[in-house]
Design an enzyme around this catalytic site. Structure first.
Site, short mmCIF file in Angstrom:
data_model
loop_
_atom_site.label_atom_id
_atom_site.label_comp_id
_atom_site.label_asym_id
_atom_site.label_seq_id
_atom_site.Cartn_x
_atom_site.Cartn_y
_atom_site.Cartn_z
N GLU A 113 0.83 -1.13 0.03
CA GLU A 113 0.09 -0.06 0.09
C GLU A 113 0.92 1.13 0.07
O GLU A 113 2.30 1.31 0.36
CB GLU A 113 -0.80 0.24 1.07
CG GLU A 113 -1.75 -0.98 1.45
CD GLU A 113 -2.33 -1.18 2.84
OE1 GLU A 113 -2.81 -0.35 3.28
OE2 GLU A 113 -1.98 -2.14 3.56
N LYS A 115 2.43 4.69 1.39
CA LYS A 115 2.56 5.14 2.65
C LYS A 115 2.25 6.46 2.57
O LYS A 115 3.00 7.40 2.20
CB LYS A 115 3.82 5.02 3.21
CG LYS A 115 4.16 5.27 4.53
CD LYS A 115 5.30 4.95 5.22
CE LYS A 115 5.71 4.99 6.80
NZ LYS A 115 5.63 6.38 7.03
N ASP A 117 1.61 10.32 3.67
CA ASP A 117 2.30 11.02 4.79
C ASP A 117 1.17 11.89 5.19
O ASP A 117 1.02 12.97 4.94
CB ASP A 117 3.37 11.93 4.11
CG ASP A 117 4.30 12.08 5.15
OD1 ASP A 117 4.37 11.88 6.22
OD2 ASP A 117 5.27 13.00 4.75
N TYR A 221 -7.94 7.89 4.65
CA TYR A 221 -7.87 6.62 3.92
C TYR A 221 -7.70 5.64 5.02
O TYR A 221 -6.82 5.55 5.84
CB TYR A 221 -6.66 6.79 3.11
CG TYR A 221 -6.72 7.49 1.92
CD1 TYR A 221 -7.33 6.85 0.88
CD2 TYR A 221 -6.39 8.98 1.92
CE1 TYR A 221 -7.23 7.62 -0.55
CE2 TYR A 221 -6.54 9.66 0.70
CZ TYR A 221 -7.07 9.20 -0.41
OH TYR A 221 -7.13 9.80 -1.37
N LYS A 311 10.97 3.20 2.77
CA LYS A 311 10.96 4.54 2.60
C LYS A 311 11.55 5.09 1.29
O LYS A 311 12.70 4.46 0.89
CB LYS A 311 11.73 5.00 3.79
CG LYS A 311 10.80 5.05 5.10
CD LYS A 311 10.11 6.19 5.31
CE LYS A 311 9.28 6.17 6.49
NZ LYS A 311 9.86 6.81 7.70
N CYS A 403 11.22 48.13 -7.75
CA CYS A 403 11.00 46.62 -8.64
C CYS A 403 12.13 46.53 -9.55
O CYS A 403 12.60 47.31 -10.29
CB CYS A 403 9.89 46.81 -9.69
SG CYS A 403 9.71 45.43 -10.71
N CYS A 406 11.18 47.02 -13.44
CA CYS A 406 10.77 48.03 -14.14
C CYS A 406 11.31 49.30 -13.17
O CYS A 406 11.10 50.43 -13.61
CB CYS A 406 9.33 48.25 -14.39
SG CYS A 406 8.66 48.21 -12.80
N CYS A 421 4.94 45.36 -6.80
CA CYS A 421 5.45 46.31 -7.64
C CYS A 421 3.96 47.11 -8.20
O CYS A 421 3.20 46.33 -8.50
CB CYS A 421 5.81 45.92 -8.95
SG CYS A 421 6.04 47.05 -10.29
N CYS A 426 4.47 47.24 -15.66
CA CYS A 426 5.76 46.48 -15.35
C CYS A 426 5.87 45.39 -16.31
O CYS A 426 4.86 44.59 -16.24
CB CYS A 426 5.64 45.83 -13.93
SG CYS A 426 6.99 45.02 -13.60
P1 AMP Z 1 6.46 5.61 10.71
O1 AMP Z 1 5.92 6.99 11.31
O2 AMP Z 1 7.61 5.86 9.66
O3 AMP Z 1 6.91 4.73 12.13
O4 AMP Z 1 5.61 4.76 10.01
C1 AMP Z 1 4.18 4.49 10.39
C2 AMP Z 1 3.23 5.12 9.92
O5 AMP Z 1 2.98 4.91 8.70
C3 AMP Z 1 1.79 4.77 10.71
O6 AMP Z 1 1.78 5.47 12.11
C4 AMP Z 1 0.67 5.55 9.64
O7 AMP Z 1 0.65 6.62 10.19
C5 AMP Z 1 1.48 5.76 8.30
N1 AMP Z 1 0.98 4.70 7.39
C6 AMP Z 1 0.78 5.33 6.04
N2 AMP Z 1 0.05 4.51 5.45
C7 AMP Z 1 0.00 3.35 6.06
C8 AMP Z 1 -0.62 2.27 5.46
N3 AMP Z 1 -1.09 1.87 4.34
N4 AMP Z 1 -0.73 1.07 6.68
C9 AMP Z 1 -0.10 1.43 7.81
N5 AMP Z 1 0.68 2.52 8.13
C10 AMP Z 1 0.74 3.72 7.30
ZN ZN Z 2 7.90 46.31 -11.69
#
Ligand code: AMP
Ligand code: ZN
Length: 664
Positions: A113, A115, A117, A221, A311, A403, A406, A421, A426
């Site tokens: 899946e 990951k 952020d 998600y 990662k 500026c 100009c 400006c 300009c």
């Molecule tokens: P880390 O923060 O690097 O330890 O990675 C773990 C974190 O990845 C988890 O706490 C989740 O917030 C995040 N994460 C994102 N996508 C997923 C996923 N599909 N399954 C599990 N964790 C996920």
């Molecule tokens: Zn200008």
């Protein structure tokens, strides 16, 4: 009487829930926003008249809670552990080696899946209703953010057939688009920017006032389904599919992999495509699919042995700031830009990073000569994350008083974070204005690129955007590297741009805060550019998504004599000032309905729509039995699945173009 009322309220809720699901979870709405709003207003009215009928899972009750004083701590049913990392292919191989060894000779599979952020959150459901939402916290104890989580539209307040009590864990994220918009909005208000979408998501989920969370448009998600703190199905893959069936948003970009090679292919594929995703990812999460096998692999003190986070290479680097320059944009805003000692960040050499505005420089505490951490993400210019070490000879940046392009006066207005400006003539503003005007999806004048515009402005051949409609082949051939053929091509493209509809014309004007969407709303509300130009601030706010700030900006734009002159010249050139929903009765596509999904390459979505419509066809946003063709681009969404389910014909962009050209 009462029974009839109760029925209507329940029906409205059911309908609204379905539309929320279609819109926020599946991304394929069936009704317009206006229709949805009308239903919601009707429900709100009935609930106001009969407050005894209000239930907490009513779609009207997402933003119900009052601001709080603080958050209550809640222990998790089972620890929300972090994941071990694999930083490269070898570490992933080593992980696979350990899994194989611990499982003896048993066959096994992985689920891969993306990951995302963001920040993880647990949502508890009781009798099909969202009962409590808890942040990860330290993994054992989190914070109760139920009121805030309720405002996340992709998190159902109520689910269909499911166990009595269950828990869904997943990631709360902010889409890049929402993040950019939030930061722009904060710039305008003179507030500090969020450093990245993850911080913005965290800040938005953990604010005390749920109304703020609601305005931030978070997404949830789902990726774990637990009952009593344990997985509910025999495989993780089944869980994900079950979550999707229950109405949760589950990322489509997942794969059941039978071996390490498939896993590596998945990781590589998404590393290459990560910039195209609407959200940020920092890798791939790999989980052993079988729950029995997960049980046998167990946990270390910190993380499961049956999962790992692969990662992606951090796209950060350390380098020094040699100077800070400024760039002048289309609105006249001066953006400070860090000039860096060139450094390679994941295959790209970076020598510039944006600093947004003076407040941002203050927030970073940055001075010229410092060494900084920079980061590349998405397609945007890299940014400075923080000061790494202060230089021994450092010097403050000062915003120029004049500026750099100009020499005009630079002004920073009360409450604004940008310095501008103020010379509307300009050349920097003009170049940017022309590029915006001509760009794809706006007036779409192919061939009108940077180099050409640069020359045109520098030689004084254009002083106003409208001048491009006076070009002749003779005039253009005076330019370097411009033959008769390319000149007449360009003229043809300029002529063609006159056919663009009113929304594009409005967008092309480059009014502050007015982009593609707002332009459509304005065209729909007023139907005529002159009506927009003469409307008062109050009247302008009748258009959807136009608030006081945007209305004021539009109003001011049309009060400026230079802009009035521009409008008159564009009218003279024959641009479309009236909004016509022209749908030809004849045409090669008459009677056909199209649904577009995925990214097209030759045409933009908007181009495709316009061309289909002018060929007599219709474009719908969702696949239904009435759909004639589903047009599939790269990375199609769930509309493709739906098409296959209903047996609707699927074509690609090439076939669409052939249809448009009447070749089929
Ligand atoms: P880390 O923060 O690097 O330890 O990675 C773990 C974190 O990845 C988890 O706490 C989740 O917030 C995040 N994460 C994102 N996508 C997923 C996923 N599909 N399954 C599990 N964790 C996920
Ligand atoms: Zn200008």
């Amino acid at each position: 009487m009462k029974a009839k009322l109760v029925n209507e309220v329940e029906d409205l809720r059911k309908t609204l829930r379905r539309h929320e699901y279609l819109y926020y979870v599946l991304d394929q709405p069936e009704v317009s926003d206006a229709e949805y709003d009308a239903l919601m207003n009707r429900l709100r009215d009935l609930e106001t008249q009969h407050p005894e009928l209000i239930t907490p899972d009513s779609p009207s009750q997402r933003v119900g809670g009052k601001p709080r004083e603080g958050f209550v701590k809640v222990p998790h049913s089972a620890p929300m552990l972090s994941l071990d990392n694999a930083l490269n292919e070898n570490e992933l191989r080593a992980f696979d080696g350990r899994v194989r060894e611990l499982l003896g000779s048993e066959p096994y599979q992985y689920v891969a899946e993306l990951k995302l952020d963001g920040l993880s959150m647990a949502a508890h459901y009781s009798e099909s209703r969202l009962a409590q939402a808890v942040t990860r916290g330290d993994g054992r104890v989190g914070e109760d953010v139920t009121e805030n989580a309720r405002t996340i539209r992709s998190l159902p307040l109520r689910t269909s057939s499911s166990p009595d009590h269950f828990e869904v864990r997943g990631e709360t994220v902010m889409l890049r688009r929402a993040f950019e918009r939030l930061n722009l909005d904060r710039d305008e208000k003179g507030l500090s920017r969020f450093a990245n979408p993850r911080n913005a998501a965290a800040g938005s989920l953990r604010v005390l006032d749920p109304a703020i969370t609601a305005s931030r448009r978070l997404e949830f998600y789902a990726y774990f389904l637990l009952v009593d703190g344990r997985p509910h199905f025999t495989t993780h893959w089944e869980s994900l599919n079950a979550l999707a069936k229950m109405g949760f948003k589950v990322n489509h970009n997942r794969k059941l992999c039978k071996d390490l090679d498939e896993l590596l292919a998945f990781c590589g594929e998404w590393e290459a495509k990560r910039d195209d995703l609407p959200y940020e990812i920092d890798g791939v999460v790999v989980k052993v699919d079988s729950i029995t096998q997960q049980g046998r692999l167990g946990f270390t003190a910190k993380a499961p042995r049956w999962a790992i986070a692969y990662k992606y290479a951090a796209r950060q680097a350390i380098t020094s700031v040699e100077n800070i320059g400024v760039q002048v944009g289309r609105t006249g805003a001066l953006t400070p830009v860090a000039h860096l000692a060139p450094v390679e960040v994941s295959g790209v050499t970076v020598s510039r990073a944006t600093l947004h505005n003076e407040d941002e420089i203050d927030r970073l505490g940055l001075q010229i000569g410092d060494s900084v951490v920079i980061e590349r993400s998405g397609d945007v210019i890299p940014k400075v994350v923080r000061v790494h070490t202060q230089g021994s000879y450092r010097r403050r940046f000062e915003m120029p008083k004049h500026c750099p392009v100009c020499g005009g006066k630079v002004v920073r207005e009360e409450g604004e974070s940008a310095s501008r400006c103020i010379n509307t003539n300009c050349p920097a503003r003009l170049k940017e204005s022309i590029l915006h005007f001509a760009s794809r999806g706006v007036m779409t004048i192919d061939g009108m690129g940077d180099v050409l515009v640069e020359q045109l402005v520098d030689r004084g051949m254009v002083q106003s955007v409208a001048d491009i409609y006076d070009f002749t082949v003779e005039k253009l051939t005076q330019l370097e590297r411009m033959g008769r053929k390319s000149a007449s091509n360009l003229i043809r493209n300029i002529d063609k741009s006159k056919q663009n509809g009113l929304p594009r014309v409005i967008n092309a004007l480059g009014i502050r805060f007015v982009g593609e969407r707002t332009a459509v709303f304005l065209a729909e509300e007023f139907g005529d550019l002159d009506k927009i130009a003469t409307a008062k601030v109050d009247a302008l706010q009748k258009a959807e998504e136009v608030g006081p700030k945007v209305a004021e900006s539009i109003y001011q734009f049309f009060r400026e004599p230079r802009n009035q002159e521009l409008i008159e010249r564009l009218r003279g050139a024959g641009l479309q000032f009236e909004y016509r929903l022209k749908r030809k009765v004849g045409g090669p596509l008459a009677g056909m309905t199209f649904v577009l999904t995925g990214a097209l390459s030759a045409l933009s979505r908007e181009d495709a729509r316009q061309r289909i419509e002018s060929a007599g066809g219709k474009v719908a946003s969702a696949v239904s039995k009435k759909t004639t063709f589903v047009v599939v681009g790269d990375d199609p969404g769930s509309k493709l699945d739906k098409a296959q389910e209903l047996g609707i014909a699927v074509i690609d962009e090439k076939q669409l173009i052939e249809l448009l050209e009447g070749k089929v």
